[in-house]
Motif scaffolding. Structure first.
Motif, PDB file in Angstrom:
ATOM      1  N   ALA A   9      89.337 -31.298  49.873  1.00  0.00           N
ATOM      2  CA  ALA A   9      89.326 -31.281  51.339  1.00  0.00           C
ATOM      3  C   ALA A   9      88.447 -32.404  51.889  1.00  0.00           C
ATOM      4  N   CYS A  10      87.300 -32.639  51.257  1.00  0.00           N
ATOM      5  CA  CYS A  10      86.392 -33.700  51.701  1.00  0.00           C
ATOM      6  C   CYS A  10      87.025 -35.086  51.550  1.00  0.00           C
ATOM      7  N   LYS A  11      87.799 -35.249  50.495  1.00  0.00           N
ATOM      8  CA  LYS A  11      88.435 -36.546  50.235  1.00  0.00           C
ATOM      9  C   LYS A  11      89.794 -36.677  50.914  1.00  0.00           C
ATOM     10  N   GLY A  12      90.359 -35.546  51.327  1.00  0.00           N
ATOM     11  CA  GLY A  12      91.710 -35.585  51.875  1.00  0.00           C
ATOM     12  C   GLY A  12      92.730 -35.823  50.792  1.00  0.00           C
ATOM     13  N   ASP A  13      92.452 -35.351  49.621  1.00  0.00           N
ATOM     14  CA  ASP A  13      93.289 -35.596  48.438  1.00  0.00           C
ATOM     15  C   ASP A  13      94.459 -34.604  48.423  1.00  0.00           C
ATOM     16  N   VAL A  14      95.626 -35.041  48.862  1.00  0.00           N
ATOM     17  CA  VAL A  14      96.804 -34.189  48.940  1.00  0.00           C
ATOM     18  C   VAL A  14      97.300 -33.796  47.552  1.00  0.00           C
ATOM     19  N   GLU A  15      97.270 -34.769  46.630  1.00  0.00           N
ATOM     20  CA  GLU A  15      97.751 -34.491  45.272  1.00  0.00           C
ATOM     21  C   GLU A  15      96.899 -33.421  44.602  1.00  0.00           C
ATOM     22  N   ALA A  16      95.597 -33.500  44.799  1.00  0.00           N
ATOM     23  CA  ALA A  16      94.711 -32.496  44.211  1.00  0.00           C
ATOM     24  C   ALA A  16      95.002 -31.115  44.798  1.00  0.00           C
ATOM     25  N   LEU A  17      95.296 -31.047  46.107  1.00  0.00           N
ATOM     26  CA  LEU A  17      95.624 -29.771  46.740  1.00  0.00           C
ATOM     27  C   LEU A  17      96.925 -29.197  46.171  1.00  0.00           C
ATOM     28  N   LEU A  18      97.942 -30.073  45.994  1.00  0.00           N
ATOM     29  CA  LEU A  18      99.210 -29.615  45.421  1.00  0.00           C
ATOM     30  C   LEU A  18      99.010 -29.056  44.013  1.00  0.00           C
ATOM     31  N   GLU A  19      98.179 -29.711  43.234  1.00  0.00           N
ATOM     32  CA  GLU A  19      97.907 -29.243  41.874  1.00  0.00           C
ATOM     33  C   GLU A  19      97.219 -27.880  41.910  1.00  0.00           C
ATOM     34  N   LEU A  20      96.258 -27.720  42.814  1.00  0.00           N
ATOM     35  CA  LEU A  20      95.567 -26.434  42.943  1.00  0.00           C
ATOM     36  C   LEU A  20      96.525 -25.323  43.380  1.00  0.00           C
ATOM     37  N   LEU A  21      97.472 -25.658  44.249  1.00  0.00           N
ATOM     38  CA  LEU A  21      98.441 -24.670  44.715  1.00  0.00           C
ATOM     39  C   LEU A  21      99.393 -24.246  43.592  1.00  0.00           C
ATOM     40  N   ARG A  22      99.699 -25.195  42.683  1.00  0.00           N
ATOM     41  CA  ARG A  22     100.543 -24.838  41.544  1.00  0.00           C
ATOM     42  C   ARG A  22      99.790 -23.890  40.604  1.00  0.00           C
ATOM     43  N   GLU A  23      98.509 -24.132  40.465  1.00  0.00           N
ATOM     44  CA  GLU A  23      97.702 -23.281  39.594  1.00  0.00           C
ATOM     45  C   GLU A  23      97.466 -21.909  40.208  1.00  0.00           C
ATOM     46  N   ASP A  24      97.247 -21.905  41.545  1.00  0.00           N
ATOM     47  CA  ASP A  24      96.956 -20.645  42.231  1.00  0.00           C
ATOM     48  C   ASP A  24      97.560 -20.683  43.639  1.00  0.00           C
ATOM     49  N   PRO A  25      98.757 -20.146  43.809  1.00  0.00           N
ATOM     50  CA  PRO A  25      99.426 -20.188  45.119  1.00  0.00           C
ATOM     51  C   PRO A  25      98.621 -19.519  46.243  1.00  0.00           C
ATOM     52  N   LEU A  26      97.681 -18.668  45.918  1.00  0.00           N
ATOM     53  CA  LEU A  26      96.898 -17.960  46.947  1.00  0.00           C
ATOM     54  C   LEU A  26      95.546 -18.605  47.222  1.00  0.00           C
ATOM     55  N   ILE A  27      95.314 -19.768  46.698  1.00  0.00           N
ATOM     56  CA  ILE A  27      93.990 -20.373  46.812  1.00  0.00           C
ATOM     57  C   ILE A  27      93.576 -20.625  48.265  1.00  0.00           C
ATOM     58  N   LEU A  28      94.565 -20.962  49.124  1.00  0.00           N
ATOM     59  CA  LEU A  28      94.240 -21.206  50.527  1.00  0.00           C
ATOM     60  C   LEU A  28      93.990 -19.908  51.288  1.00  0.00           C
ATOM     61  N   PHE A  29      94.421 -18.773  50.716  1.00  0.00           N
ATOM     62  CA  PHE A  29      94.167 -17.476  51.331  1.00  0.00           C
ATOM     63  C   PHE A  29      92.802 -16.936  50.902  1.00  0.00           C
ATOM     64  N   THR A  30      92.484 -17.108  49.642  1.00  0.00           N
ATOM     65  CA  THR A  30      91.198 -16.605  49.139  1.00  0.00           C
ATOM     66  C   THR A  30      90.034 -17.493  49.545  1.00  0.00           C
ATOM     67  N   ALA A  31      90.321 -18.726  49.990  1.00  0.00           N
ATOM     68  CA  ALA A  31      89.249 -19.651  50.382  1.00  0.00           C
ATOM     69  C   ALA A  31      88.453 -19.132  51.570  1.00  0.00           C
ATOM     70  N   THR A  32      89.082 -18.261  52.385  1.00  0.00           N
ATOM     71  CA  THR A  32      88.404 -17.745  53.583  1.00  0.00           C
ATOM     72  C   THR A  32      87.478 -16.576  53.275  1.00  0.00           C
ATOM     73  N   LEU A  33      87.507 -16.079  52.023  1.00  0.00           N
ATOM     74  CA  LEU A  33      86.722 -14.891  51.680  1.00  0.00           C
ATOM     75  C   LEU A  33      85.265 -15.205  51.378  1.00  0.00           C
ATOM     76  N   SER A  34      85.001 -16.413  50.926  1.00  0.00           N
ATOM     77  CA  SER A  34      83.652 -16.727  50.447  1.00  0.00           C
ATOM     78  C   SER A  34      82.865 -17.671  51.349  1.00  0.00           C
ATOM     79  N   THR A  35      83.512 -18.277  52.323  1.00  0.00           N
ATOM     80  CA  THR A  35      82.814 -19.229  53.200  1.00  0.00           C
ATOM     81  C   THR A  35      83.480 -19.246  54.563  1.00  0.00           C
ATOM     82  N   SER A  36      82.726 -19.639  55.582  1.00  0.00           N
ATOM     83  CA  SER A  36      83.286 -19.676  56.936  1.00  0.00           C
ATOM     84  C   SER A  36      84.046 -20.975  57.192  1.00  0.00           C
ATOM     85  N   ASP A  37      83.665 -22.047  56.499  1.00  0.00           N
ATOM     86  CA  ASP A  37      84.364 -23.327  56.654  1.00  0.00           C
ATOM     87  C   ASP A  37      85.542 -23.363  55.699  1.00  0.00           C
ATOM     88  N   THR A  38      86.750 -23.329  56.253  1.00  0.00           N
ATOM     89  CA  THR A  38      87.948 -23.375  55.428  1.00  0.00           C
ATOM     90  C   THR A  38      88.290 -24.823  55.096  1.00  0.00           C
TER      91      THR A  38
END
Length: 428
Positions: A9-38
């Motif tokens: 997110a800090c780098k704006g790395d789209v490819e890295a985000l796509l890779e993370l989504l392939r590994e864990d499709p819910l990663i953008l949903f669980t990201a809101t559970l541990s921090t206020s800054d999404t």
């Protein structure tokens, strides 16, 4: 938040985000559970357009999450001026235009106004023009925030133009915040000369509005020691500009103050007009007193006093009518002189109360003097009839003038129209 997701997110790395989504499709949903800054907050802050678009596409609910400062992503993007991210967020949900933050009750439009992001302001208003009517928890409009944050005339002027095209200027320009301040009060407090000049020239701002402390803009400028505007290559002070507009609004409609020219010549012209009115009414008051000495219809004053029974009923009625209208003209002339010479220079509501008491004393004394002249020139009965009738006719004339002034006022009909609209809404 996952450290790899945070870094992406800090780098704006789209490819890295796509890779993370392939590994864990819910990663953008669980990201809101541990921090206020999404991840969307971070992308909105840093202006990573593609990353933000991908994140909000996979989890649209990220757009309504608030961070520890109480801001949603659209608030952050508006503050930073990242127009494309704002557009993408509104493509998902236009209701984000009126989403308030958790601290001050500000919308994205308020945030853009605070930082002077005029391109963001334009887009937000094009999507939801009615969002301009939203106020913060402190009762602030977007114009209040522009002035409070000193964004300057380069933002205020186009913003007033935009609001004018949307017919929203009247809703903003005389709106007061929780402290009772209009935009003009705030600009006067902080000596923002160019802002004041635009407000007086391009809007129907009411220069006579009194804040909770009992001061109007003119009084505030005096407390600021009439801060000089010489640094702007203009010899007039802020106080002189406001008093000029104040004089115009006292003497006529608010439309006369609209487009007022801020020049020394015009200020002198306004004072000359006041002097002319004073002279005309002074001559009028003197003429009414002199007229008593020359009664109409060839009636002799001495005969009226010594032997009134020899005067016919028709002659007596004519004299009575003449004296009533003569007294009415006298009271109107005296009242006009007092209003013109004092009201334009009243700095606060407390001075207004004092002047109203003084006006009553002056007009009452003038009335007693005029009654004594009538007694000496005619008799007690005619003097009483003339004074009572004169007071009734002068008050009636003033009341009719006020009613006519209201009927030709755009603001009056605007208030009536809004009231009727509310009534129709309630009935439906």
């Amino acid at each position: 938040m996952n450290q790899r997701l945070y870094a992406a997110a800090c780098k704006g790395d789209v490819e890295a985000l796509l890779e993370l989504l392939r590994e864990d499709p819910l990663i953008l949903f669980t990201a809101t559970l541990s921090t206020s800054d999404t991840p969307l907050h971070i992308a909105a802050l840093l202006g990573h357009n593609e990353f933000a678009k991908l994140a909000m596409t996979h989890n649209p609910k990220l757009s309504t999450e608030f961070n520890r400062y109480g801001y949603s992503p659209i608030h952050v993007a508006s503050l930073k001026g990242h127009l494309q991210i704002v557009k993408d967020l509104l493509n998902i949900d236009e209701e984000l235009c009126v989403l308030r933050d958790n601290c001050e009750g500000r919308t994205a439009l308020h945030c853009a106004a605070i930082k002077g992001r005029i391109d963001v302001i334009l887009h937000l208003l094009s999507c939801r023009p009615e969002s301009a009517r939203e106020l913060t928890f402190k009762g602030e409009t977007i114009l209040h925030l522009v002035v409070k944050n000193r964004q300057g005339v380069q933002i205020m002027k186009p913003l007033i133009s935009i609001l004018g095209e949307l017919n929203l200027v009247e809703d903003h320009i005389n709106c007061v915040d929780e402290d009772g301040n209009t935009v003009l009060h705030l600009a006067t407090y902080t000596n923002q000369y160019q802002i004041i000049k635009v407000l007086l020239r391009d809007t129907n701002v009411n220069v006579n509005t009194v804040i909770a402390d009992g001061y109007n803009a003119s009084a505030i400028s005096e407390m600021n020691n009439n801060a000089s505007s010489s640094e702007f290559d203009n010899k007039n002070t802020i106080g002189e500009m406001i008093k000029q507009a104040q004089s115009l609004q006292r003497g006529g409609s608010s439309d006369q103050a609209h487009g007022v020219l801020i020049t020394t010549t015009n200020a002198n012209s306004g004072r000359n007009e006041e002097q002319i009115v004073d002279v005309v009414n002074s001559h009028g008051a003197a003429a009414t007193a002199k007229a008593i000495l020359n009664l109409p219809g060839g009636i002799d004053r001495e005969q009226l006093q010594s032997n009134p029974m020899h005067i016919t009923a028709d002659q007596l009625n004519k004299v009575r009518s003449f004296l009533v209208f003569d007294a009415g003209c006298f009271f109107i002339s005296v009242t006009t002189i007092f209003v013109v010479t004092t009201l334009p220079y009243i700095p606060s509501v407390y001075w207004l109360h004092f002047n109203l008491l003084a006006a009553g004393a002056v007009i009452g004394s003038a009335g007693l003097l005029f009654q004594n002249v009538l007694v000496l020139a005619t008799n007690d009965h005619l003097a009483d009839v003339a004074i009572k009738g004169g007071l009734v006719s002068s008050v009636s004339t003033i009341v009719v003038a006020i009613i006519v002034r209201l009927l030709i006022s755009k603001k009056f009909w605007s208030v009536i129209g809004k009231a009727c609209s509310k009534r129709r809404d309630l009935n439906t």
